[in-house]
Design an enzyme around this catalytic site. Structure first.
Site, PDB file in Angstrom:
ATOM      1  N   SER A  42       0.803  -1.228   0.000  1.00 25.32           N
ATOM      2  CA  SER A  42       0.000   0.000   0.000  1.00 25.32           C
ATOM      3  C   SER A  42       0.833   1.274   0.000  1.00 25.32           C
ATOM      4  O   SER A  42       0.322   2.339  -0.369  1.00 25.32           O
ATOM      5  CB  SER A  42      -0.940   0.017   1.208  1.00 25.32           C
ATOM      6  OG  SER A  42      -0.215  -0.131   2.420  1.00 25.32           O
ATOM      7  N   ASP A 333      -3.641   7.740   8.391  1.00 21.27           N
ATOM      8  CA  ASP A 333      -4.532   6.810   9.077  1.00 21.27           C
ATOM      9  C   ASP A 333      -3.692   6.054  10.096  1.00 21.27           C
ATOM     10  O   ASP A 333      -2.603   6.520  10.462  1.00 21.27           O
ATOM     11  CB  ASP A 333      -5.254   5.889   8.086  1.00 21.27           C
ATOM     12  CG  ASP A 333      -4.295   5.089   7.202  1.00 21.27           C
ATOM     13  OD1 ASP A 333      -3.127   4.899   7.592  1.00 21.27           O
ATOM     14  OD2 ASP A 333      -4.726   4.646   6.121  1.00 21.27           O
ATOM     15  N   HIS A 336      -0.548   4.416   7.551  1.00 16.62           N
ATOM     16  CA  HIS A 336       0.173   5.061   6.453  1.00 16.62           C
ATOM     17  C   HIS A 336       0.507   6.520   6.760  1.00 16.62           C
ATOM     18  O   HIS A 336      -0.339   7.241   7.297  1.00 16.62           O
ATOM     19  CB  HIS A 336      -0.670   5.016   5.174  1.00 16.62           C
ATOM     20  CG  HIS A 336      -1.107   3.643   4.806  1.00 16.62           C
ATOM     21  ND1 HIS A 336      -2.340   3.135   5.161  1.00 16.62           N
ATOM     22  CD2 HIS A 336      -0.474   2.667   4.116  1.00 16.62           C
ATOM     23  CE1 HIS A 336      -2.455   1.896   4.708  1.00 16.62           C
ATOM     24  NE2 HIS A 336      -1.339   1.588   4.076  1.00 16.62           N
TER      25      HIS A 336
END
Length: 358
Positions: A42, A333, A336
């Site tokens: 991600s 978040d 990340h």
């Protein structure tokens, strides 16, 4: 006389066109880094997960709150991510798109794409648990990309792009956080202890890098596993009531990194003309987390989205709420970094990448 002038003008136009074609081709050959490609998880997923059935998605608000146009593109941040920032710094392009972006244009193929999938790991089981695109499947997409690129620019220029471009490989975090140490990773823990599982991660990473090399990659930056125990969600899950850094998670990350660094040294000796760079992000990020004020941050143990302690992906949504001043946060978040967090981290690592690979 008029007919003579006409043919003279036509001849001049043809000559200009020929010179233009030659100049354009020469311009490509003189480009140091013509494109950037990303593989992994991600951190470098530019929106590929939008196209697959998985809970590891972020193509909705508040993701992308500070991105161009305030759009949620599938990048796991409030704004730009490392592929964008590095490509911008190198003068390649402003944004690196996802390979599975339905709006991807032929000209985008020239400057690179991301094949990464949020939730993927070097261990194929990690990708299966998250129902995302494994590293091996990302390689299959890369093979398809090569075929498309050759149709767009021709074989000679395609081979030049593949050889001279920069390749980012970012994985390992999910192997530890979302597989080995997670509730869903109980089968992994039954078969492996930390030393043997870190061996598996590094062996899988080595296989991936060799396959990437066999497909033409030569300049490869492999980012280390970060101090995963200090990201907000892992503090919540493994850091006790005070949400301290989960030291056993960090120790596992350090073991992966030590083994990975040695393996990359070995690969560089065995693979002719390879320039594979182990890039330490563990220590720079840990320093940012431990000394946030030095970098202009106030909050180091929670993200901007929701409570910042657990919200990530579908749990960070339009109902979660966000902080008023994202510049005070290292993390967007619970997993990340913010765009600012990425920029500060890259300020400490990009020079090494450029000096070693460009």
């Amino acid at each position: 006389m008029q007919l003579s002038n006409y043919y003279s003008r036509i001849g001049s136009i043809i000559l200009i066109l020929l010179l233009f074609i030659i100049t354009c081709k020469g311009a490509l050959q003189n480009t140091k880094i013509p494109a950037l490609f990303a593989f992994g998880d991600s951190i470098v997923d530019q929106g590929n997960n939008n196209a697959i059935k998985t809970l590891a998605k972020c193509n909705f608000p508040p993701y992308g709150r500070d991105f161009e146009g305030g759009m949620a593109t599938g990048r796991f941040s409030n704004g730009k991510t490392p592929p964008d920032l590095i490509a911008e710094e190198l003068g390649i392009t402003n944004l690196i798109p996802a390979y599975l972006d339905p709006n991807l244009k032929a000209e985008d193929l020239r400057t690179g794409v991301s094949f990464a999938s949020g939730g993927a790991g070097f261990d194929p089981e990690t990708s299966r648990l998250a129902s995302v695109i494994s590293l091996l499947d990302q390689l299959e997409q890369y093979k398809e990309y090569i075929w498309k690129l050759k149709r767009v620019v021709g074989e000679e220029d395609a081979n030049f792009i593949l050889e001279k471009s920069l390749y980012l490989v970012v994985a390992g975090s999910d192997d530890l956080a979302n597989n080995y140490f997670s509730a869903t990773g109980f089968k992994t823990r039954l078969h492996y202890n930390i030393p043997s599982y870190t061996d598996l991660i590094v062996a899988s990473a080595s296989t991936f890098l060799q396959e990437l090399y066999n497909l033409g990659a030569r300049r490869i930056a492999v980012l280390s596993t970060p101090p995963i125990g200090c990201v907000p969600s892992q503090r919540t899950l493994g850091g006790g009531i005070l949400r301290m850094c989960a030291e056993n998670y960090n120790q596992a990350a350090e073991l992966v990194n030590a083994k990975l660094s040695r393996e990359i040294d070995s690969l560089n000796q065995r693979l002719p003309q390879s320039r594979i760079l182990y890039t330490d992000v563990y220590n720079p990020l840990l320093h940012i987390i431990q000394h946030p004020q030095n970098y202009g941050f106030e909050f180091n143990n929670k993200g901007c989205c929701g409570t910042g302690k657990l919200e990530v992906a579908v749990f960070c949504n339009k109902f979660s709420g966000t902080c008023s001043d994202v510049s005070k946060y290292i993390f967007w978040d619970s997993f990340h970094p913010t765009e600012k967090g990425y920029r500060v981290l890259l300020n400490q690592t990009l020079d090494k990448i450029i000096n070693s690979l460009v």
